[in-house]
Design a protein around this motif. Sequence first.
Motif, PDB file in Angstrom:
ATOM      1  N   LYS A  94      54.030  33.810  39.245  1.00  0.00           N
ATOM      2  CA  LYS A  94      52.957  34.283  38.350  1.00  0.00           C
ATOM      3  C   LYS A  94      51.583  34.115  39.004  1.00  0.00           C
ATOM      4  O   LYS A  94      50.727  34.985  38.925  1.00  0.00           O
ATOM      5  CB  LYS A  94      52.977  33.489  37.045  1.00  0.00           C
ATOM      6  N   ILE A  95      51.418  32.965  39.643  1.00  0.00           N
ATOM      7  CA  ILE A  95      50.111  32.686  40.245  1.00  0.00           C
ATOM      8  C   ILE A  95      49.792  33.716  41.328  1.00  0.00           C
ATOM      9  O   ILE A  95      48.658  34.143  41.495  1.00  0.00           O
ATOM     10  CB  ILE A  95      50.082  31.267  40.867  1.00  0.00           C
ATOM     11  N   ARG A  96      50.831  34.092  42.043  1.00  0.00           N
ATOM     12  CA  ARG A  96      50.601  35.026  43.148  1.00  0.00           C
ATOM     13  C   ARG A  96      50.543  36.485  42.674  1.00  0.00           C
ATOM     14  O   ARG A  96      50.530  37.395  43.486  1.00  0.00           O
ATOM     15  CB  ARG A  96      51.688  34.847  44.210  1.00  0.00           C
ATOM     16  N   ASP A  97      50.538  36.655  41.380  1.00  0.00           N
ATOM     17  CA  ASP A  97      50.428  38.011  40.834  1.00  0.00           C
ATOM     18  C   ASP A  97      49.212  38.043  39.907  1.00  0.00           C
ATOM     19  O   ASP A  97      49.326  38.095  38.682  1.00  0.00           O
ATOM     20  CB  ASP A  97      51.717  38.326  40.049  1.00  0.00           C
ATOM     21  N   PRO A  98      48.017  37.986  40.494  1.00  0.00           N
ATOM     22  CA  PRO A  98      46.815  37.817  39.683  1.00  0.00           C
ATOM     23  C   PRO A  98      46.445  39.063  38.882  1.00  0.00           C
ATOM     24  O   PRO A  98      45.585  39.009  38.009  1.00  0.00           O
ATOM     25  CB  PRO A  98      45.730  37.505  40.719  1.00  0.00           C
TER      26      PRO A  98
END
Length: 666
Positions: A143-147
């Motif tokens: 999730k974090i890497r899909d801003p």
Amino acid sequence: MNWGFDDEPLSVAVHEPANAPLAPASIPRHPRRSCDCLRMLDTVTVLTKGGLVLWSKAYSPSVPTVQSRNPVDSLVRRVLIEDLASANPEQGYSKDSYQVKWTFGNEVGLIFVIVYQKILQLAYIDELLEAFKRLFCSLFDAKIRDPDALHSYAEFEQKFDTLLGALEAEDAQKSKRKAPRKFEDTKGYQNTLAAQASGEKAATPDATTAGAGTAPLSEADKLDEKLQALGLGKRSGGKKGTSGGGRKTPQKGPSRSGSSTSLDSSPRSEPKAQRSWVGGVASTVAATGGALDYSDSAASDAAIPSQELIGAHLGSRGHDGLYDAAEMDARESDDDEDDDASAVTATPQKSGGIFSFFQNLTAAKTLTREDLDPMMAKLREDMINKNVASDVADHLCASVTESLTGTKIGKFSSLMKAIKQNLEPSLRKILTPKTSTDLLRDILAAQAANRPYTIAFVGVNGVGKSTNLSKICFWLLQNDLKVLIAACDTFRSGAVEQLRVHVRNLGAVHPGATVELFDRGYGKDPAGIAKDAVSHAAKNGFDVVLIDTAGRMQDNEPLMRALAKLVTVNNPDKIIFVGEALVGNEAVDQLTKFNQALKDFSGVRNPRQIDGIVLSKFDTIDDKVGAALSMTYTTGQPIFFVGTGQTYTDLRRMNVRSIVNSLLAK
Ligand code: GDP
């Protein structure tokens, strides 16, 4: 740590966490008593470096939401954006009564923030912060890497609570153990190893935990194991430096001294350098690590630096053989610059400067109040930017306006000169002591009269009272005086142990000297303890009694009453206010209210007032020296010493000219 709680606490209202059923007054003294239900934190937050809050949980409803007072907002604005020099992730950042600790997940562009009450000594915070980061990053890596998409992190709440509960429980267990921690478990030991390793190759973080011939787990691995055991997160497979585990990973990039607080800088501190013992004091101790041996200390994790006891700024002895602290560094005057044209076009310094505004004014004319008003508004703003309290800035601007109205100014440089000429004597007058700062003379007079000289240190929490008391003790020991330290902070957990460590350190750097701690544990009446300490000192030939008092907010009436009582009962020779150089308007508020409380609650006709100031953390403020002015203006009392760091020799005499030059600098 042995918390030594054997009596009831003082009845003082402190912040009550939302779901803490314990009486508020018991929180500071029994922080680890009930781990299953007690939550010491106020808020926890994950935000992006762009300022977007991904997840947050408030444990207390009382954290201010107003932007200017909210601790997380303040962290972002003052520390991360404005790059406040004094704040770094290791020490944390103080906002009002809150302590803010944060760490960066540099690889994922996140900041993890924990806010709790400053008065609480939470030994597990650093571990919690690191585990918080690792857990969040490992759970939500994708999730974090899909801003670009909006994600929910709500499920993290329960995970975080599990983690927090576990660390609190572990901490509660530790505090129950009566036996002191093994030296190998202490920070001091790890710092010692790190220090010993420096100078060879760059010490790896894991070197601090390595034992001979074994390959112990790194701190990061231990944390991962702990998370796993709690059924949280997953093992990183020893992949260090990813998913927010960068804190223990050697980092390239700017050094800490270059301020590690900007968004892109590394949060990690450099390994501590091996201490150099100077001035012939205990030169071998550092090499053997003897003075760093806190193994018999119940306070081995007390919040004092364990490595750098002696800094580079040892004072010197005068013709009379007396040792005095060094004078603080002189700042160059720019007196000569203002007449020449180059000064007019000089590039203003980063913080702007009091005189940069006037560079645009060139007309020759008789100055009116209207001409001066906008200029004074700018002068006021620049002073406030240098931490001068607004009342003091107002007073100075009014006096400059008064003097310059009706005068004719030929050119810009003359105007600058005129303003400086007006301002400078006022600044000097405020800063120049009107009473003697020669404490030694007074102490020697008391010694000749066969009585101990007493000094009470007062101030709000965390400003550096104990540290600077200890620096003053070092200075006294250098003068062969016998010192008794009276532990009259009977309120804050760990305060007595912290002083005990100082006393041991001071004894180690002054072999043969007499320095002792007088303590009666917690919860008892500080006025009575101080009184007993003074009689003990008188009977046992001590020359000086240094009275440490509990930090207290100036609005806390019960504690201010207790302080007034201590002063009335003991009538110390000096009441020294320890104040941080970092403060602006707060300086005036603190000092005014401390003096007012001493007056209102003393119950005597001629109440005592603050006799002088130790200005702490001066090393952290660059050119923002205004607190020195505000404090002397407010009290009319001198600055006895300036604290310039965290070693015993980081105590300096104030240099009026230097402060004036900083205030007048462009
Ligand atoms: P107290 O609660 O007022 O007794 O404060 P402490 O003496 O425990 O100090 C709080 C923190 O401030 C500690 O981490 C000290 O090392 C630090 N400190 C104290 N004086 C100075 C100083 O002059 N400069 C810097 N940089 N830190 C200081």
